[in-house]
Write an enzyme that holds these catalytic residues in place. Structure first.
Site, PDB file in Angstrom:
ATOM      1  N   GLU A 148      32.530 -21.717  76.844  1.00 12.84           N
ATOM      2  CA  GLU A 148      33.693 -22.370  77.463  1.00 12.84           C
ATOM      3  C   GLU A 148      34.142 -21.666  78.744  1.00 12.84           C
ATOM      4  O   GLU A 148      34.532 -22.305  79.727  1.00 12.84           O
ATOM      5  CB  GLU A 148      34.859 -22.395  76.451  1.00 12.84           C
ATOM      6  CG  GLU A 148      36.109 -23.070  76.944  1.00 12.84           C
ATOM      7  CD  GLU A 148      35.890 -24.545  77.271  1.00 12.84           C
ATOM      8  OE1 GLU A 148      35.659 -25.312  76.343  1.00 12.84           O
ATOM      9  OE2 GLU A 148      35.949 -24.912  78.471  1.00 12.84           O
ATOM     10  N   GLY A 161      37.337 -21.060  84.099  1.00  8.53           N
ATOM     11  CA  GLY A 161      38.186 -19.990  83.541  1.00  8.53           C
ATOM     12  C   GLY A 161      38.915 -20.438  82.288  1.00  8.53           C
ATOM     13  O   GLY A 161      38.295 -20.729  81.261  1.00  8.53           O
ATOM     14  N   ILE A 202      40.522 -23.191  81.728  1.00  7.78           N
ATOM     15  CA  ILE A 202      40.624 -24.654  81.527  1.00  7.78           C
ATOM     16  C   ILE A 202      39.584 -25.078  80.480  1.00  7.78           C
ATOM     17  O   ILE A 202      38.404 -24.759  80.639  1.00  7.78           O
ATOM     18  CB  ILE A 202      40.327 -25.414  82.849  1.00  7.78           C
ATOM     19  CG1 ILE A 202      41.152 -24.851  84.014  1.00  7.78           C
ATOM     20  CG2 ILE A 202      40.568 -26.904  82.685  1.00  7.78           C
ATOM     21  CD1 ILE A 202      40.723 -25.384  85.385  1.00  7.78           C
ATOM     22  N   GLY A 256      41.532  -6.785  96.256  1.00  7.47           N
ATOM     23  CA  GLY A 256      40.736  -6.813  95.021  1.00  7.47           C
ATOM     24  C   GLY A 256      40.589  -8.222  94.477  1.00  7.47           C
ATOM     25  O   GLY A 256      40.201  -8.446  93.338  1.00  7.47           O
ATOM     26  N   GLU A 271      35.250 -10.412  95.405  1.00 12.97           N
ATOM     27  CA  GLU A 271      34.267  -9.371  95.069  1.00 12.97           C
ATOM     28  C   GLU A 271      33.821  -8.633  96.331  1.00 12.97           C
ATOM     29  O   GLU A 271      33.873  -9.197  97.426  1.00 12.97           O
ATOM     30  CB  GLU A 271      33.003 -10.031  94.481  1.00 12.97           C
ATOM     31  CG  GLU A 271      33.228 -10.959  93.328  1.00 12.97           C
ATOM     32  CD  GLU A 271      33.431 -10.234  92.016  1.00 12.97           C
ATOM     33  OE1 GLU A 271      33.058  -9.051  91.952  1.00 12.97           O
ATOM     34  OE2 GLU A 271      33.966 -10.841  91.091  1.00 12.97           O
ATOM     35  N   LYS A 324      28.180 -23.603  88.150  1.00 16.02           N
ATOM     36  CA  LYS A 324      29.092 -24.350  87.264  1.00 16.02           C
ATOM     37  C   LYS A 324      28.733 -25.842  87.252  1.00 16.02           C
ATOM     38  O   LYS A 324      28.745 -26.480  86.196  1.00 16.02           O
ATOM     39  CB  LYS A 324      30.535 -24.118  87.714  1.00 16.02           C
ATOM     40  CG  LYS A 324      30.956 -22.652  87.506  1.00 16.02           C
ATOM     41  CD  LYS A 324      32.231 -22.306  88.235  1.00 16.02           C
ATOM     42  CE  LYS A 324      32.611 -20.846  87.997  1.00 16.02           C
ATOM     43  NZ  LYS A 324      33.713 -20.396  88.853  1.00 16.02           N
ATOM     44  N   GLY A 350      40.613 -15.012  86.081  1.00 12.89           N
ATOM     45  CA  GLY A 350      41.687 -14.134  85.614  1.00 12.89           C
ATOM     46  C   GLY A 350      41.402 -13.671  84.203  1.00 12.89           C
ATOM     47  O   GLY A 350      40.807 -14.376  83.394  1.00 12.89           O
TER      48      GLY A 350
HETATM   49  N1  HSE Z   1      34.543 -15.908  90.943  1.00 10.83           N
HETATM   50  C1  HSE Z   1      35.078 -17.096  90.357  1.00 10.83           C
HETATM   51  C2  HSE Z   1      36.149 -17.662  91.250  1.00 10.83           C
HETATM   52  C3  HSE Z   1      35.704 -16.887  89.011  1.00 10.83           C
HETATM   53  O1  HSE Z   1      36.510 -17.076  92.273  1.00 10.83           O
HETATM   54  O2  HSE Z   1      36.642 -18.735  90.914  1.00 10.83           O
HETATM   55  C4  HSE Z   1      34.726 -16.768  87.892  1.00 10.83           C
HETATM   56  O3  HSE Z   1      33.978 -17.921  87.726  1.00 10.83           O
END
Ligand code: HSE
Length: 452
Positions: A145, A150, A152, A203, A206, A221, A318
């Site tokens: 999931e 995230g 949802i 932060g 990445e 995704k 998150g």
């Molecule tokens: N790195 C992704 C984003 C979150 O910035 O939405 C994890 O899938």
């Protein structure tokens, strides 16, 4: 089968010792900590909802020296294999990310007869076929999931809530980092590189932001959602992917003038014998729901032939939101264990022997409206030459604006929005226009979103 459930609930009602489900976690990074937090926060509520006690029984992390005080009772090991080898563990949760050693841990856990849960979209989008095949052969569950959207519950919605639909399209904003960067560029007129650098300092993005800003994470995704929506095998490599790093504040400003906001969208339309699979910056009409999704939020839209339009919106990343999605998978599996109903719902929604190959629509075959920004010398006849080439390719102009005026014949932006046109014609036209003497920089092309 039902008796097992009733038995379990009776345990709960009579206050008899409840069934315990033991979870082993590999990876105590952001999402791993999120799972631990969620299970800790919900430790009173969980038994009331499930009739079971869900216990985090071991954590493996190769760099953690110690666990926070509230988790200090949980055994900490360095090697994921120690979690897999632990005979008490029912469910192994892989949250280390990346392809290896994540794939080997998942396959080893499956081989050991453990149910597995992951948030690893890169792994599933690239190697999902091996993982789902191994799990099916062994008769264990795979929960994922948290791999899309995230917090949802998008996977469950697609797999179960929309099971009675033919999915006609999927579209959405599936990367919060890219959406945050575009939102800041739009609201404050700041260039891409500056917003990215600030996001990294805070932060938020990445250190290597390429997966997020180049659309690769979104492609992962979309590939997962397409597998489930259409019952087909697809990897992220088959998704046509363009990122946002070349978007300029000028295009954002011009988009606004034409009534659009630029968003990084994942789009798949189901044409029956072929399906679109694409991720790219897109001009979304300002009054469309997807245009209003800003900051780090995600929104995923499905069009089902029976349910119609469904929009799921929420935090796409998150620690705790994503931890809650992982915990939901753990609970689903725990319930299936308690009820003896493992395998009730196929992980990808379709039965594995019912997957059918589908052609991916080549980008050349796309048909839709376009935004072009040309950088041209400000002199008579330039617009006529460009319009002539567009007309030769059967591309009809909807509106045109020129920004600024250069008396000396300097370069200015000339923007053209078209009616729907075939992408192959667009490419032919732009290739010719780019060779005109009055054109001083390659044309910028952004696709305009249209509801199907
Ligand atoms: N790195 C992704 C984003 C979150 O910035 O939405 C994890 O899938």
């Amino acid at each position: 089968m039902e008796n097992a459930c009733i038995w379990n609930w009776n345990y709960w009602l009579r206050g008899v010792r409840m069934k315990e489900i033991k979870v082993g976690l590999i990876g105590f990074g952001t999402v791993g900590q999120g799972l631990a937090e969620v299970l800790f926060m919900q430790q009173e509520r969980m038994p009331k909802r499930t009739g079971m006690r869900i216990e985090l029984a071991a954590i493996a992390d190769k760099s953690a020296k110690a666990l926070p005080e509230r988790f200090a009772h949980i055994p900490l090991v360095q090697n994921g294999q120690d979690v897999i080898n632990n005979p008490d563990i029912d469910i192994v949760v892989e949250l280390i990310g990346g392809i290896e050693p994540a794939k080997s841990f998942m396959l080893a856990a499956i081989a050991a007869g453990k149910h597995v849960v992951t948030a690893n979209k890169a792994l599933l989008a690239q190697e999902g076929r091996d993982i789902f095949a191994a799990a099916a052969a062994k008769g264990v569950c795979v929960g994922f999931e948290a791999s899309v959207g995230g917090g949802i519950p998008v996977i469950k919605a697609l797999r179960e809530g929309l099971v009675a639909n033919r999915i006609l399209s999927i579209s959405g904003i599936m990367n919060g980092t890219a959406n945050y960067i575009l939102s800041r560029m739009t609201d404050e007129g700041i260039p891409f590189a500056e917003v990215l650098a600030e996001a990294q300092r805070l932060g938020f993005a990445e250190a290597d932001p390429s997966y997020d800003v180049e659309g690769i994470d979104t492609a992962h995704k979309l590939a997962i959602l397409m597998s489930m929506a259409y019952g087909m095998h697809i990897t992220h490599r088959e998704v046509n992917t363009e990122g946002i790093s070349r978007i300029e504040p000028l295009d954002i400003e011009l988009a606004r003038e034409f009534g659009y906001r630029i968003k990084l969208l994942a789009i798949s339309r189901n044409h029956g014998d072929h399906v679109e699979a694409r991720v790219h910056p897109t001009m979304v009409p300002q009054d469309h729901l997807l245009a209003s999704i800003s900051g780090a939020y995600n929104a995923i839209h499905f069009h089902g032939d029976c349910a119609g339009n469904i929009l799921l919106y929420g935090l796409g990343a998150g620690k705790v939101p994503t931890g809650s999605a992982v915990a939901a998978d753990v609970v689903d599996i725990a319930r299936d264990i308690a009820c003896g109903s493992i395998g009730r719902v196929p992980p990808l929604s379709y039965l594995s022997d019912q997957f059918t190959p589908r052609r991916i629509t080549p980008m050349d075959e796309l048909y839709g409206p376009y935004y072009f920004r040309f950088t041209v010398l400000d002199q008579p006849g330039v617009l006529a030459s460009i319009a002539g080439i567009l007309s030769e390719q059967d591309i009809s102009i909807e509106s045109v604006i020129q920004k600024g005026r250069k008396e000396s014949g300097g370069a200015v932006p000339l923007v053209i929005v078209t009616h729907a046109a075939q992408e192959s014609s667009v490419e032919r036209a732009l290739a010719r226009i780019n060779t005109l003497e009055a054109v001083t920089a390659p044309a910028v092309k952004i696709r305009i979103f249209e509801d199907e």
